[in-house]
Design a protein around this motif. Structure first.
Motif, short mmCIF file in Angstrom:
data_model
loop_
_atom_site.label_atom_id
_atom_site.label_comp_id
_atom_site.label_asym_id
_atom_site.label_seq_id
_atom_site.Cartn_x
_atom_site.Cartn_y
_atom_site.Cartn_z
N VAL A 51 102.88 -54.16 -72.76
CA VAL A 51 101.76 -55.05 -73.56
C VAL A 51 101.00 -55.70 -72.61
O VAL A 51 99.78 -56.36 -73.03
N VAL A 52 101.14 -55.81 -71.18
CA VAL A 52 100.44 -56.54 -70.32
C VAL A 52 99.61 -55.53 -69.58
O VAL A 52 98.39 -55.94 -69.11
N LEU A 53 99.86 -54.50 -69.38
CA LEU A 53 99.26 -53.11 -68.71
C LEU A 53 97.84 -53.14 -69.42
O LEU A 53 96.87 -53.07 -68.62
N PRO A 54 97.58 -52.91 -70.62
CA PRO A 54 96.21 -52.81 -71.21
C PRO A 54 95.13 -53.80 -70.68
O PRO A 54 94.00 -53.45 -70.00
N SER A 55 95.48 -55.08 -70.65
CA SER A 55 94.46 -56.25 -70.15
C SER A 55 94.26 -56.09 -68.65
O SER A 55 93.41 -56.28 -68.17
N SER A 56 95.43 -55.62 -67.63
CA SER A 56 95.25 -55.25 -66.54
C SER A 56 94.30 -54.22 -66.10
O SER A 56 93.43 -54.31 -65.39
N VAL A 57 94.30 -53.06 -66.91
CA VAL A 57 93.52 -52.01 -66.65
C VAL A 57 92.04 -52.40 -67.11
O VAL A 57 91.21 -51.97 -66.60
N TRP A 58 91.90 -53.31 -68.09
CA TRP A 58 90.50 -53.89 -68.75
C TRP A 58 89.94 -54.63 -67.45
O TRP A 58 89.00 -54.49 -67.35
N ARG A 59 90.68 -55.39 -66.93
CA ARG A 59 90.19 -56.41 -65.64
C ARG A 59 89.75 -55.25 -64.74
O ARG A 59 88.73 -55.66 -63.85
N LEU A 60 90.33 -54.49 -64.33
CA LEU A 60 90.18 -53.46 -63.11
C LEU A 60 88.75 -52.74 -63.38
O LEU A 60 88.10 -52.28 -62.56
N GLY A 61 88.25 -52.68 -64.60
CA GLY A 61 87.05 -52.06 -65.18
C GLY A 61 85.81 -52.99 -64.78
O GLY A 61 84.81 -52.57 -64.41
N VAL A 62 86.27 -54.34 -64.55
CA VAL A 62 85.02 -55.27 -63.88
C VAL A 62 84.69 -54.71 -62.56
O VAL A 62 83.40 -55.19 -62.22
N ILE A 63 85.56 -54.16 -61.83
CA ILE A 63 85.03 -53.87 -60.47
C ILE A 63 84.03 -52.85 -60.75
O ILE A 63 83.14 -52.99 -59.85
N PHE A 64 83.95 -52.12 -61.68
CA PHE A 64 82.72 -50.98 -61.73
C PHE A 64 81.77 -51.26 -62.48
O PHE A 64 80.76 -50.71 -62.60
N GLY A 65 81.74 -52.91 -63.03
CA GLY A 65 80.57 -53.33 -63.81
C GLY A 65 79.42 -53.95 -62.97
O GLY A 65 79.64 -54.39 -61.98
N ASP A 66 78.49 -54.15 -63.39
CA ASP A 66 77.23 -54.87 -63.08
C ASP A 66 77.46 -56.14 -62.78
O ASP A 66 76.99 -56.81 -61.80
#
Length: 212
Positions: A51-66
């Motif tokens: 249940v924690v994994l999806p939010s961790s993946v979402w945060r990692l997407g911030v790295i590739f955002g503007d």
């Protein structure tokens, strides 16, 4: 020539099999429940990291955002913070499995000084209970209230760039990623209660036997 080639590749294959065997043993030691763990508690403990994994993946997407929302922080510092936060979140979630596994009752061999000794019940249960309470307040209560009212704790409205207000697939992705976190606290609380009940009813002889 074919025989020589087979002999040359044989050590690599043996090493790969050995490594795979070690990984399986480590995985089993970390996840295998001890006798007496109810099925529901085992499933709840295994569910916590998921249940924690999806939010961790979402945060990692911030790295590739503007827009990293790092304020005065440089991009590299914000990237490091996001990765560290995601990794720590998963490690923290994984500790729930210790409440059903042997390493939650007897210190593993790799722990200096304490190896093979019983884990005091309070040493595991008290932090878990505190964590369950904080997580339930933070995600299950406050998190839901914030989304329902669209306001911060101080009553101010959420900023326009808040992920849930982006609209479209971005908001949907955010909700799908963070909604499972409302279960983190309650799941951890349930597993902690099961841990306390099991440890209180366990005979000291059984725990000593599991140390080997």
């Amino acid at each position: 020539m074919h025989q020589a080639k087979s002999q040359a590749t044989h050590p690599d294959s043996k090493t790969a099999r050995t490594s795979a065997g070690r990984l399986r043993r480590v995985w089993r030691a970390a996840h295998e429940p001890v006798p007496g763990v109810p099925t529901w508690a085992r499933r709840a403990a295994y569910a916590v990291p998921l249940v924690v994994l999806p939010s961790s993946v979402w945060r990692l997407g911030v790295i590739f955002g503007d827009d990293k929302r790092g304020g005065m922080l440089p991009d590299w510092a914000m990237d490091g913070y996001v990765v560290l936060l995601s990794v720590l979140s998963e490690l923290l979630a994984f500790t729930a499995i210790g409440l059903i596994a042997r390493w939650g009752e007897v210190f593993p061999r790799w722990v200096p000084i304490l190896r093979g000794r019983r884990v005091p019940t309070a040493a595991a249960a008290v932090p878990a209970a505190i964590g369950a309470t904080v997580l339930t307040l933070m995600w299950t209560a406050i998190g839901v209230l914030t989304e329902v009212t669209q306001t911060k704790l101080n009553g101010d409205p959420l900023p326009d760039d808040f992920p849930s207000r982006a609209g479209g697939w971005e908001s949907a992705y955010y909700y799908v990623s963070y909604a499972p976190l409302v279960l983190w606290g309650p799941l951890l609380a349930a597993v902690t209660i099961a841990y306390l009940r099991r440890r209180r009813s366990a005979a000291p002889g059984r725990l000593a036997a599991t140390a080997g």
